[in-house]
Design a protein around this motif. Structure first.
Motif, PDB file in Angstrom:
ATOM      1  N   ASP A 663       0.830  -1.215   0.000  1.00 30.15           N
ATOM      2  CA  ASP A 663       0.000   0.000   0.000  1.00 30.15           C
ATOM      3  C   ASP A 663       0.860   1.259   0.000  1.00 30.15           C
ATOM      4  O   ASP A 663       0.546   2.249  -0.667  1.00 30.15           O
ATOM      5  N   VAL A 666       2.315   1.888  -3.483  1.00 29.12           N
ATOM      6  CA  VAL A 666       1.335   2.531  -4.364  1.00 29.12           C
ATOM      7  C   VAL A 666       1.209   4.017  -4.022  1.00 29.12           C
ATOM      8  O   VAL A 666       1.157   4.879  -4.904  1.00 29.12           O
ATOM      9  N   ALA A 667       1.230   4.311  -2.726  1.00 29.19           N
ATOM     10  CA  ALA A 667       1.106   5.714  -2.306  1.00 29.19           C
ATOM     11  C   ALA A 667       2.297   6.534  -2.779  1.00 29.19           C
ATOM     12  O   ALA A 667       2.150   7.693  -3.177  1.00 29.19           O
ATOM     13  N   GLN A 668       3.486   5.943  -2.758  1.00 28.17           N
ATOM     14  CA  GLN A 668       4.662   6.650  -3.259  1.00 28.17           C
ATOM     15  C   GLN A 668       4.536   6.920  -4.754  1.00 28.17           C
ATOM     16  O   GLN A 668       4.915   7.980  -5.250  1.00 28.17           O
ATOM     17  N   GLN A 670       1.750   7.224  -6.466  1.00 24.62           N
ATOM     18  CA  GLN A 670       0.725   8.264  -6.668  1.00 24.62           C
ATOM     19  C   GLN A 670       1.287   9.649  -6.360  1.00 24.62           C
ATOM     20  O   GLN A 670       1.097  10.602  -7.125  1.00 24.62           O
ATOM     21  N   GLY A 671       1.975   9.760  -5.237  1.00 21.52           N
ATOM     22  CA  GLY A 671       2.501  11.057  -4.832  1.00 21.52           C
ATOM     23  C   GLY A 671       3.594  11.548  -5.776  1.00 21.52           C
ATOM     24  O   GLY A 671       3.646  12.724  -6.130  1.00 21.52           O
TER      25      GLY A 671
ATOM     26  N   GLN B  98       0.678  10.661   4.949  1.00 23.49           N
ATOM     27  CA  GLN B  98       2.099  10.354   4.786  1.00 23.49           C
ATOM     28  C   GLN B  98       2.878  11.273   5.725  1.00 23.49           C
ATOM     29  O   GLN B  98       2.962  10.990   6.901  1.00 23.49           O
ATOM     30  N   ARG B 135       1.256  17.481  -0.627  1.00 24.58           N
ATOM     31  CA  ARG B 135       2.412  17.303  -1.497  1.00 24.58           C
ATOM     32  C   ARG B 135       2.875  15.859  -1.548  1.00 24.58           C
ATOM     33  O   ARG B 135       3.689  15.513  -2.401  1.00 24.58           O
ATOM     34  N   CYS B 136       2.388  15.008  -0.656  1.00 22.04           N
ATOM     35  CA  CYS B 136       2.918  13.635  -0.580  1.00 22.04           C
ATOM     36  C   CYS B 136       2.069  12.608  -1.315  1.00 22.04           C
ATOM     37  O   CYS B 136       2.602  11.707  -1.943  1.00 22.04           O
ATOM     38  N   THR B 137       0.759  12.689  -1.181  1.00 28.01           N
ATOM     39  CA  THR B 137      -0.043  11.504  -1.490  1.00 28.01           C
ATOM     40  C   THR B 137      -0.531  11.398  -2.925  1.00 28.01           C
ATOM     41  O   THR B 137      -0.927  10.318  -3.359  1.00 28.01           O
ATOM     42  N   GLY B 138      -0.589  12.515  -3.655  1.00 31.94           N
ATOM     43  CA  GLY B 138      -1.236  12.462  -4.960  1.00 31.94           C
ATOM     44  C   GLY B 138      -2.749  12.383  -4.846  1.00 31.94           C
ATOM     45  O   GLY B 138      -3.435  12.175  -5.841  1.00 31.94           O
ATOM     46  N   GLU B 140      -5.011  10.333  -4.122  1.00 30.91           N
ATOM     47  CA  GLU B 140      -5.859   9.152  -4.359  1.00 30.91           C
ATOM     48  C   GLU B 140      -6.324   8.523  -3.044  1.00 30.91           C
ATOM     49  O   GLU B 140      -7.487   8.177  -2.896  1.00 30.91           O
ATOM     50  N   LYS B 141      -5.397   8.380  -2.121  1.00 32.05           N
ATOM     51  CA  LYS B 141      -5.769   7.711  -0.863  1.00 32.05           C
ATOM     52  C   LYS B 141      -6.607   8.623   0.029  1.00 32.05           C
ATOM     53  O   LYS B 141      -7.380   8.156   0.857  1.00 32.05           O
TER      54      LYS B 141
END
Lengths: 767, 158
Positions: A663, A666-668, A670-671, B98, B135-138, B140-141
C-alpha cells in the motif's frame, strides 16, 4: 532538558511483517493533531530567531551595522559572519557556502544576519533595522554562457564551472539513416514540502547545543553545524522532529547553524520557523536545464547513437550540482540500448537561486528530453511510440552508456507493455459531458468544443542510492527485551522519516526477523551511528539492510543463549510468534524465558556493493549500485483555444523488486506522479535577472485534488539479487516518468513542438 | 488585548495578544493547540483549516481578535476522547496520511463535507478538498478515505 512537544517514540501496537501493508505507527498521532512537527516545538522561555536575507542576486557587502536592531526592545542578539566562531563555510559536496555572507552575496535571499527576539513579530520588525551596505553587481544568469565564457567574473575562486563530465561510448561519431534532434528546456521546480523549515536549538550545560529539527540526514547536518560552531561533534546533538515532507529540499542546511548560534549566544532556547516566502529562499531547488539532443536510428527503429549536451544551472553554490551532472550524464540515454554515444554535461555557478537535491535528482531533466526525442523519432519512423520504446528497451545483461553491465532484472519492455495495455478512459465525446472533467472545469470555459485528446508515454531509469564510489551505508541498533512479560523489540536509527513510511518498514523488518509482534521505533537522533540521507530512494534498501543485519545479530545471540540453556546446537533455530522454534517447527522455548532480565542489543551497519568513479575522459565506470524503472501513460484533454490542459488519466507501471509494504508503494507512486504532473503543466519558480518572481503558494502552483486524475498502478516485483529482500528503490522513478508522459500526450493532442516544461497556456495558443 | 474564545468546547482566554496576530498563532502559540498547521499563512494551502462557528475557515486569515466570543473547533476537537471520528479513522486506514502536515486541515474540510452531504460523489469530494494542498499523497488515498468515511457515516445513519 527536553523541550515540550518533543519527538515521540512510536509504539502503537500494529501488526504485519514484510510484504504486508500494516498501518503507519504515527498515523493516529497525526490525525489527532498530536504529532510534534519541528514547527510545533516549544520551550519555556524560548526566543524566536529570524534571518535577514539579501535583496540582491549579486552584490558586494560594504558594511553591516546591527546597533539599531540590537536596541529594539525584546531583541536579545543580532549576529553576522563575524560572530561565527568556527568555519563560516559549509556544503554537501564542496565547502563553498557561507553560513552568513561576509564580503559578497551571490543570490537573492542569501542569509546576511540573524537575530533572536521575544516574539516573532518583533524579530521580523527588528530585521528592518539592520543596515547593510551593498555595491550591486551585474548578475550572471545564463548557465550556458557561464559554462563557456571565461571572461565572465568568477563567482567562486576556481571559476564558474562546478563539474564537467563527458561520456564516450562506442563510436561517438557514428552515423544513422534517420536522425532527429531538439533543444529542450526545463524550468526550476520546487520541492514545496508543506512543513516549512523549522527547529529549536537548546543550549546545553556542557557548552554544547541540542537541536530538534526537520531534516533528511541528521549526521551530515551535525558535521556541518559543529564545524561552523567550532564545537566537537559530541557537543552538537541532533534529534529529528516531525518532518512535513522533504523531497530533497532538506538536504542542505537552512536554519541549523543559525538557530544554534543564537541559542549559544543568548543562552536561551531559540526557535526558527520560516514562513512560505522565506522557505522559497531558504532551500535549494531543482536544477533548471537546457539540453541539446540528437538521436540516430536505423530505418527499422534500432537506436544507433545518442549525442547530447546538457547544461545544469546550479545557482550560487554547488550543493548537489556535482551529483546532478553525474546522474544526468550517466542516465542521459534512458533505459535504452544504445551502442554509440557522446554525452557532455556541465554544472555551473550563476547568480540564480541555488539548486540542489530534488526527487529524481539529475534524471528528471534528461528523461524529459530523451522521451521527447523518442516520440519525435517514432514520428520520423512512422512507428508507434510505445513500440519504438519496447524495441530499444534495455534488459538484464545490457551494458549501459557507462559500460556497466546490468546484473539484475530490468523489465523495461514489460513496463511499457503493461501501461500500453491498460484500458483507456471513455472518449469525452461519446459520453455525457460533465464540465468538471474538462479543461477549465467549472470555470465554464468550454463544453467540449475546441478540446482535443492525446496519449503519451514516459519511461525512465533512475539510479538508487549514492554513487560514483561513495561508501554509502546505514547503522541500526536493535534491542530485544522483556516488557510486561512479552518480548519486545526496539529499533533505533538516525534515518529520517520524512513521510515516506520508513518507520513502518523498520517495524515490519524487525517483526519479521525477530518473530515478535511488538516493535517500537526510537526517535531518530545522532546518539546512534550514521544512517545516511533519506534521499536517492535509498532508506528501505540501506537502513532496511542495517535493521535486518542488527536483528539477525540479535537473533544469533538469542540462539546461542538458548542453545546453552537447552543443551542443543543453535543450528536451524528460528524465531516465530515470540517463540524459538527448531527447523521442523518444534517449539523449543518461549523467547521471553530465554531473554529473562537480560536484554540483547546489537548495532550493525549495512554497506551496499561498492560503486566506482567515472573515468574523467571517457565517463566509463560502474558508477551506480542499482536502478529503478517506471513507465507512465498519460491521457490528456487540451482546450486549444485557451491553452488549458486537463490530465484525464495517468497510469503507471513500476518495478520495485520487492514490495515491502504494497500500500505504501502505491502511495509513493501516486505522490511521485503528482509531482511529475506539476512539473509538466504548472510548477516553476520563475526567475528573472536572478530574482524570484513567485515565492508563494498563490503564484507557485502545485497540483490540487482537482488536477490529479485517477491512476491505475501496476507494481512488478522482480527481486534484485544484490539488495536486502530484493528491494529496489521506489520513491523517485514515478516523479521522473510522469512529466514526459504528460508532455508527450499534450504534443500528441496538439501537434505542437513544446520544447519546454512546464507547458503553459501561452505555449499552446501561441500567444 | 485579551481574547476570549471557545475552543473545542472549552472557554479559553489569552492575554497580551498583539493586534496583528492570527487565530492560527493564537491557537498554536498561546493556547497550546499546534494541531492546525502553518504551511503558507496566506490561505492557499488549507493546512490550518478549523471550524469557526461551525464553518470551515483558514485560521491564518482570521485575526485573533475576530475570534472574540466565537466558537472554534480544531483537529484536536474532532475525536471524542479516545475514540477517533470516522473521518480520522478512515485517513489512518486508507493510508491517506504520509508526512501528515496537510492532514489536520484536510480532516476538518472532509469532516465538514460529510456533515453537510450524506453521500458525496467524487466530483463533490474533489471540489470540497480543492482548497487543501497535499504534497505527498497524490490525493488518491485521501479520496479513498473520504469515500470510506462517508459510507460509514451513511451506514450508521441508516
Amino acid at each position: 532538558m527536553n523541550p515540550a512537544r518533543s519527538p515521540q517514540t512510536l509504539d502503537d501496537t500494529i501488526t504485519g511483517g514484510i510484504g504486508e501493508s500494516p498501518l503507519r505507527p504515527d498515523g493516529v498521532l497525526k490525525v489527532r493533531g498530536e504529532f510534534a512537527y519541528s514547527s510545533d516545538l516549544w520551550h519555556e522561555d524560548m526566543l524566536w530567531g529570524a534571518t535577514l536575507r539579501s535583496p540582491h542576486p549579486h552584490a558586494l557587502i560594504t558594511g553591516i551595522d546591527t546597533s539599531a536592531a540590537l536596541a529594539v526592545p525584546g531583541v536579545h542578539a543580532v549576529l553576522t559572519h563575524e560572530d561565527v566562531p568556527g568555519e563560516n563555510v559549509y556544503g554537501l559536496k564542496y565547502q563553498d557556502t557561507p553560513a552568513l555572507a561576509a564580503d559578497r552575496v551571490r543570490y537573492q535571499g542569501e542569509p546576511v544576519a540573524i537575530l533572536a527576539a521575544d516574539h516573532p513579530e518583533i524579530a521580523r520588525q527588528a530585521l528592518k533595522e539592520i543596515e547593510v551596505g551593498y555595491e550591486v553587481l551585474e548578475p550572471i544568469t545564463d548557465p550556458e554562457r557561464a559554462a563557456h565564457d571565461h571572461t565572465l567574473p568568477h563567482l567562486h575562486p576556481d571559476g564558474n564551472l562546478v563539474r564537467y563530465q563527458r561520456i564516450v561510448r562506442g563510436d561517438p561519431d557514428a552515423e544513422a539513416e534517420v536522425v532527429v534532434s531538439g533543444v529542450y528546456e526545463i524550468g526550476m521546480q520546487d520541492q514545496a514540502f508543506l512543513g516549512p523549515e523549522s527547529g529549536l536549538a537548546v543550549p546545553a550545560e556542557d557548552g554544547g547545543v541540542d537541536l530538534y529539527l526537520a531534516t533528511q540526514w541528521l549526521h551530515v547536518d551535525q558535521r556541518q553545524t559543529a564545524k561552523a560552531l567550532g564545537l566537537p561533534l559530541e557537543k552538537v546533538r541532533l534529534t529529528l522532529s516531525g518532518v512535513g515532507g522533504a523531497f530533497g529540499g532538506r538536504e542542505d542546511l537552512s536554519m541549523q547553524i543559525h538557530s544554534c548560534l543564537l541559542a549559544l549566544r543568548t543562552g536561551k532556547p531559540v526557535k526558527m520557523v520560516y514562513n512560505r516566502e522565506e522557505s522559497f529562499f531558504g532551500h535549494v531547488h531543482r536544477h533548471p536545464a537546457k539540453m541539446y539532443y540528437e538521436h540516430g536510428a536505423t530505418k527499422d527503429g534500432d537506436l544507433v547513437y545518442v549525442r547530447a549536451r546538457l547544461y545544469f544551472d546550479g545557482g550560487a553554490y554547488a550543493s548537489k550540482t556535482p551529483v546532478v551532472v553525474g546522474n544526468g550524464t550517466t542516465l542521459s540515454v534512458g533505459p535504452y540500448d544504445v551502442p554509440n554515444a557522446r554525452i557532455e554535461g556541465w554544472g555551473v555557478y550563476s547568480n540564480n537561486p541555488t539548486c540542489g537535491a530534488m526527487r529524481g535528482l539529475g534524471a528528471v531533466q534528461p528523461t524529459y528530453a530523451y522521451e521527447s526525442q523518442m516520440d519525435k523519432l517514432a514520428a520520423a519512423l512512422g512507428m508507434d511510440p510505445a513500440e519504438l520504446r519496447i524495441r530499444n528497451a534495455m534488459s538484464e545483461g545490457s551494458a549501459n552508456v557507462t559500460g556497466q553491465v546490468i546484473d539484475f532484472p530490468a523489465p523495461v519492455a514489460e513496463l511499457v507493455q503493461r501501461v500500453r495495455d491498460m484500458p483507456l478512459p471513455p472518449e469525452h465525446r461519446t459520453s455525457p459531458v460533465d464540465i468538471r472533467n474538462l479543461p477549465g472545469g467549472t470555470s465554464n470555459t468550454t463544453h467540449g468544443e475546441g478540446v482535443v485528446r492525446g496519449i503519451g508515454y514516459g519511461v525512465t531509469i533512475k539510479n538508487i542510492s549514492y554513487a560514483e564510489g561513495l561508501d554509502d551505508y546505514s547503522t541500526a541498533r536493535v534491542r530485544l527485551e522483556v516488557l510486561g512479560g512479552e518480548a519486545v523489540a526496539m529499533v533505533h536509527t538516525a534515518a529520517a522519516e520524512v513521510g515516506q513510511g520508513l518507520v513502518t518498514v523498520q517495524q515490519q523488518i524487525a517483526r519479521t526477523e525477530l518473530g515478535v509482534p511488538r516493535v517500537t521505533v526510537h526517535p531518530a537522533d545522532t546518539s546512534v551511528g550514521d544512517a545516511g540521507s533519506s534521499s536517492a530512494s535509498r532508506q528501505t534498501y540501506v537502513t532496511g539492510g542495517a535493521v535486518r543485519n542488527a536483528c539477525r545479530a540479535v537473533a544469533e545471540r538469542v540462539f546461542a543463549r538458548a542453545a546453552g540453556r537447552l543443551g542443543r546446537s543453535p543450528e536451524g533455530m528460528a524465531l516465530s510468534g515470540g517463540k524459538i522454534v527448531a527447523s521442523d517447527g518444534e517449539v523449543l522455548a518461549a523467547l521471553a524465558d530465554i531473554l529473562g532480565e537480560d536484554a540483547i542489543e546489537e548495532t550493525r551497519e549495512y554497506h551496499h556493493r561498492p560503486t566506482h568513479p567515472l573515468d574523467p575522459e571517457t565517463g566509463q565506470g560502474d558508477a551506480h549500485v542499482q536502478y529503478g524503472f517506471s513507465a507512465h501513460r498519460a491521457v490528456v484533454d487540451v482546450d486549444t483555444e485557451l491553452g488549458l490542459v486537463k490530465v484525464v488519466q495517468l497510469d503507471c507501471a513500476q518495478d520495485v523488486g520487492k514490495a515491502m509494504n504494497p500500500d505504501a508503494v502505491v502511495a509513493q507512486i501516486q505522490g511521485g506522479s503528482a509531482q511529475g504532473l506539476g512539473l509538466a503543466v504548472m510548477e516553476e519558480i520563475q526567475v528573472r535577472d536572478g530574482k524570484v518572481r513567485n515565492p508563494s503558494f498563490t503564484d507557485y502552483l502545485i497540483p490540487t485534488v482537482l488536477d490529479m486524475p485517477p491512476m491505475r498502478i501496476d507494481v512488478l516485483e522482480r527481486a534484485d539479487p544484490h539488495a536486502p529482500y530484493g528491494v529496489r528503490g521506489v520513491g523517485e522513478p514515478p516523479t521522473i516518468s510522469a512529466t514526459p508522459a504528460i508532455a508527450n500526450a499534450i504534443r500528441a493532442a496538439t501537434g505542437l513542438e513544446l520544447p519546454r516544461v512546464p507547458i503553459r497556456p501561452e505555449h499552446l495558443t501561441g500567444t | 488585548m485579551r481574547v476570549n474564545v471557545t475552543v473545542n468546547g472549552e472557554d479559553r482566554q489569552a492575554d497580551h495578544v498583539w493586534e496583528g496576530e492570527s487565530l492560527l498563532y493564537l491557537l498554536r502559540e498561546r493556547l497550546g493547540l499546534p494541531g492546525s498547521k502553518n504551511a503558507c499563512e496566506q490561505g492557499e494551502c488549507g493546512s490550518c483549516t478549523v471550524y469557526l462557528d461551525g464553518v470551515p475557515a483558514c485560521a491564518c486569515l482570521v485575526a485573533a481578535g475576530q475570534a472574540e466570543g466565537r466558537e472554534v473547533r480544531t483537529v484536536e476537537g474532532l475525536a471524542d476522547g479516545e475514540a477517533l471520528d470516522p473521518v480520522q479513522e478512515s485517513f489512518v486506514e486508507c493510508g491517506a496520511v504520509q508526512c501528515g502536515f496537510c492532514t489536520p486541515g484536510l480532516l476538518v474540510a472532509a469532516h465538514d463535507l460529510i456533515e453537510r452531504t450524506s453521500e458525496p460523489g467524487d466530483a463533490e469530494i474533489r471540489e470540497a478538498l480543492a482548497g487543501n494542498l497535499c504534497r505527498c499523497t497524490g490525493y488518491e488515498k485521501i479520496l479513498d478515505a473520504v469515500r470510506l468515511a462517508a459510507a460509514r457515516k451513511a451506514e450508521v445513519a441508516k
